[in-house]
Design an enzyme around this catalytic site. Structure first.
Site, short mmCIF file in Angstrom:
data_model
loop_
_atom_site.label_atom_id
_atom_site.label_comp_id
_atom_site.label_asym_id
_atom_site.label_seq_id
_atom_site.Cartn_x
_atom_site.Cartn_y
_atom_site.Cartn_z
N GLN A 64 -8.35 -22.32 0.77
CA GLN A 64 -7.33 -22.13 1.81
C GLN A 64 -6.68 -23.47 2.17
O GLN A 64 -5.70 -23.85 1.56
CB GLN A 64 -7.96 -21.46 3.03
CG GLN A 64 -6.95 -20.83 3.95
CD GLN A 64 -7.55 -19.72 4.80
OE1 GLN A 64 -8.68 -19.30 4.61
NE2 GLN A 64 -6.78 -19.23 5.74
N ASP A 65 -7.23 -24.20 3.13
CA ASP A 65 -6.69 -25.54 3.38
C ASP A 65 -7.83 -26.55 3.36
O ASP A 65 -9.00 -26.16 3.35
CB ASP A 65 -5.86 -25.60 4.67
CG ASP A 65 -6.65 -25.38 5.95
OD1 ASP A 65 -7.77 -24.83 5.87
OD2 ASP A 65 -6.16 -25.76 7.02
N PRO A 66 -7.52 -27.84 3.30
CA PRO A 66 -8.58 -28.84 3.11
C PRO A 66 -9.56 -28.88 4.29
O PRO A 66 -9.24 -28.47 5.41
CB PRO A 66 -7.81 -30.17 3.02
CG PRO A 66 -6.41 -29.79 2.66
CD PRO A 66 -6.18 -28.45 3.30
N ASN A 134 -5.94 -25.16 9.56
CA ASN A 134 -4.66 -24.44 9.42
C ASN A 134 -3.48 -25.09 10.14
O ASN A 134 -2.44 -24.45 10.33
CB ASN A 134 -4.79 -22.98 9.91
CG ASN A 134 -5.68 -22.16 9.00
OD1 ASN A 134 -5.54 -22.24 7.78
ND2 ASN A 134 -6.60 -21.41 9.57
#
Length: 225
Positions: A64-66, A134
């Site tokens: 998804q995101d880091p 996010n």
């Protein structure tokens, strides 16, 4: 913003860097990096693509995101830098690997060995503000990483896409070429792993497909550091 990809992704993705959405994203990132702590470091943003060329991609593991904690993210989904505690989802990935292959759980979460063998460890958003999951969602990265998936979908040689959880599975609509393979389950997060990730045998499924294609299998064992 460093935007020179030094391998075959360079010419394939060059048009993206000229598009309006990317210019806005680049302006946003310039501001974010100068006013906040952002992960990963600028030079690590495109590491997934740098480590795993277009031609050499065999498998995609979509994240998804880091990670948004200090010294964790380095541009590869699920992976953390050496010396950093293995995050819970990755620990569950290792437990499944242990159950499939009998490998000991390593003392690190550094997955470069996978990336170098053709496992593209791609997040759908490539940057994040420290401590704010996010926080860079909806700023343009999704367009860019969708293009990466579309380019792989266009490839003649089959790719194996591993889609864990609803966020990753939403990208199935981009994988229209029936040559490719999709392996999916719930996410390895502690919140969902017991509802179908454990026992799903993704790693051996990948290697069975690769063996049937006459390709070298992935050595999934991560060495201790």
């Amino acid at each position: 913003m460093e935007k020179v990809l030094k391998n075959d992704w360079g010419p394939l993705l060059a048009p993206e860097f000229e598009k309006e959405y990317y210019r806005k994203l680049a302006d946003f990132l310039k501001e974010e990096y100068s006013t906040h702590v952002v992960y990963p470091k600028k030079e690590d943003i495109f590491n997934a693509l740098e480590y795993t060329s277009y031609e050499n991609t065999k498998v995609v593991i979509l994240g998804q995101d880091p990670y948004h904690g200090p010294n964790q993210a380095h541009g590869l989904s699920f992976s953390v830098q050496p010396g950093i505690k293995t995050p819970p989802s990755l620990l569950n990935m290792y437990k499944e690997l242990r159950d499939e292959y009998g490998y000991d759980i390593p003392n690190n979460g550094y997955l470069v060995k996978w990336a170098e063998q053709g496992v593209l460890l791609l997040n759908t958003v490539l940057t994040v503000r420290q401590g704010e999951a996010n926080s860079h969602k909806g700023k343009g990265w999704e367009h860019f990483t969708d293009r990466v998936i579309e380019l792989l979908n266009e490839r003649e040689k089959p790719v194996i896409f591993i889609l864990w959880g609803r966020h990753a599975q939403a990208k199935k609509k981009l994988i229209t070429n029936t040559k490719h393979h999709i392996i999916e389950s719930v996410h390895p997060s502690p919140l969902s792993a017991r509802r179908g990730f454990f026992g799903s045998k993704p790693y051996s499924k990948v290697n069975t497909i690769l063996a049937n294609m006459g390709e070298r299998e992935i050595d999934w064992e991560i060495p201790n550091l």
